[in-house]
Design a protein around this motif. Structure first.
Motif, PDB file in Angstrom:
ATOM      1  N   ALA A   6      84.790  71.507  16.515  1.00 54.31           N
ATOM      2  CA  ALA A   6      85.118  72.850  16.992  1.00 54.31           C
ATOM      3  C   ALA A   6      85.787  73.680  15.890  1.00 54.31           C
ATOM      4  CB  ALA A   6      86.020  72.772  18.217  1.00 54.31           C
ATOM      5  N   ASP A   7      86.696  73.065  15.149  1.00 55.49           N
ATOM      6  CA  ASP A   7      87.426  73.783  14.091  1.00 55.49           C
ATOM      7  C   ASP A   7      86.556  74.098  12.876  1.00 55.49           C
ATOM      8  OD1 ASP A   7      89.715  73.654  15.633  1.00 55.49           O
ATOM      9  OD2 ASP A   7      90.617  72.008  14.477  1.00 55.49           O
ATOM     10  N   ASN A   8      85.541  73.282  12.617  1.00 58.17           N
ATOM     11  CA  ASN A   8      84.775  73.422  11.383  1.00 58.17           C
ATOM     12  C   ASN A   8      83.352  73.950  11.550  1.00 58.17           C
ATOM     13  OD1 ASN A   8      86.566  72.295   9.117  1.00 58.17           O
ATOM     14  ND2 ASN A   8      86.830  70.856  10.799  1.00 58.17           N
ATOM     15  N   SER A   9      82.974  74.304  12.759  1.00 63.62           N
ATOM     16  CA  SER A   9      81.654  74.905  12.984  1.00 63.62           C
ATOM     17  C   SER A   9      81.670  76.347  12.505  1.00 63.62           C
ATOM     18  CB  SER A   9      81.296  74.864  14.469  1.00 63.62           C
ATOM     19  OG  SER A   9      81.184  73.539  14.906  1.00 63.62           O
ATOM     20  N   SER A  16      75.717  70.332  19.296  1.00 60.24           N
ATOM     21  CA  SER A  16      75.587  69.407  20.415  1.00 60.24           C
ATOM     22  C   SER A  16      76.053  68.025  19.965  1.00 60.24           C
ATOM     23  CB  SER A  16      74.122  69.359  20.862  1.00 60.24           C
ATOM     24  OG  SER A  16      73.962  68.404  21.884  1.00 60.24           O
ATOM     25  N   LEU A  17      77.078  67.481  20.624  1.00 60.31           N
ATOM     26  CA  LEU A  17      77.541  66.120  20.349  1.00 60.31           C
ATOM     27  C   LEU A  17      76.932  65.209  21.399  1.00 60.31           C
ATOM     28  CD1 LEU A  17      81.360  66.764  19.747  1.00 60.31           C
ATOM     29  CD2 LEU A  17      79.540  66.574  18.052  1.00 60.31           C
ATOM     30  N   ASN A  18      76.299  64.137  20.965  1.00 58.33           N
ATOM     31  CA  ASN A  18      75.643  63.208  21.877  1.00 58.33           C
ATOM     32  C   ASN A  18      76.130  61.793  21.611  1.00 58.33           C
ATOM     33  OD1 ASN A  18      73.293  64.846  23.203  1.00 58.33           O
ATOM     34  ND2 ASN A  18      73.406  65.479  21.076  1.00 58.33           N
ATOM     35  N   PHE A  34      81.987  66.109  28.563  1.00 58.82           N
ATOM     36  CA  PHE A  34      80.625  65.669  28.311  1.00 58.82           C
ATOM     37  C   PHE A  34      79.864  65.659  29.634  1.00 58.82           C
ATOM     38  CE2 PHE A  34      82.493  64.146  24.433  1.00 58.82           C
ATOM     39  CZ  PHE A  34      81.450  64.082  23.518  1.00 58.82           C
ATOM     40  N   LYS A  35      78.565  65.898  29.579  1.00 58.79           N
ATOM     41  CA  LYS A  35      77.698  65.871  30.754  1.00 58.79           C
ATOM     42  C   LYS A  35      76.787  64.653  30.663  1.00 58.79           C
ATOM     43  CE  LYS A  35      79.245  69.926  31.904  1.00 58.79           C
ATOM     44  NZ  LYS A  35      80.642  69.834  32.123  1.00 58.79           N
ATOM     45  N   ARG A  36      76.483  64.058  31.824  1.00 63.08           N
ATOM     46  CA  ARG A  36      75.625  62.866  31.871  1.00 63.08           C
ATOM     47  C   ARG A  36      74.161  63.205  31.614  1.00 63.08           C
ATOM     48  NH1 ARG A  36      77.534  58.504  36.267  1.00 63.08           N
ATOM     49  NH2 ARG A  36      79.748  59.006  36.233  1.00 63.08           N
ATOM     50  N   VAL A  49      78.281  70.406  24.401  1.00 61.64           N
ATOM     51  CA  VAL A  49      77.834  71.518  23.559  1.00 61.64           C
ATOM     52  C   VAL A  49      79.052  72.366  23.228  1.00 61.64           C
ATOM     53  CG1 VAL A  49      76.374  73.562  23.431  1.00 61.64           C
ATOM     54  CG2 VAL A  49      75.533  71.498  24.572  1.00 61.64           C
ATOM     55  N   ILE A  50      79.251  72.623  21.936  1.00 60.78           N
ATOM     56  CA  ILE A  50      80.368  73.441  21.453  1.00 60.78           C
ATOM     57  C   ILE A  50      79.778  74.689  20.821  1.00 60.78           C
ATOM     58  CG2 ILE A  50      82.294  73.577  19.827  1.00 60.78           C
ATOM     59  CD1 ILE A  50      82.474  70.496  20.056  1.00 60.78           C
ATOM     60  N   GLU A  51      80.156  75.852  21.351  1.00 59.80           N
ATOM     61  CA  GLU A  51      79.712  77.118  20.782  1.00 59.80           C
ATOM     62  C   GLU A  51      80.863  77.768  20.042  1.00 59.80           C
ATOM     63  OE1 GLU A  51      77.171  79.880  22.884  1.00 59.80           O
ATOM     64  OE2 GLU A  51      77.087  78.409  24.514  1.00 59.80           O
TER      65      GLU A  51
END
Length: 53
Positions: A6-9, A16-18, A34-36, A49-51
């Protein structure tokens, strides 16, 4: 890891982290938003997902 991403995007991007969760342990990751993405054999694949605006 979540905070680092989040800090470095870059502004205006979406990351998207999976990950794969051990079966029965999905709730740990759900508490981190997180979502299943279910998989009956292995437990859920999880996605966050981080925007960055």
């Amino acid at each position: 890891m979540i905070q680092y991403v989040a800090d470095n995007s870059l502004p205006g991007t979406c990351v998207s982290l999976n990950l794969m969760s051990a079966k029965g342990k999905e709730r740990f990751y759900e508490r981190l938003d997180f979502k299943r993405r279910p998989s009956e054999a292995d437990g859920a694949g999880m996605e966050l997902v981080i925007e960055k605006r």
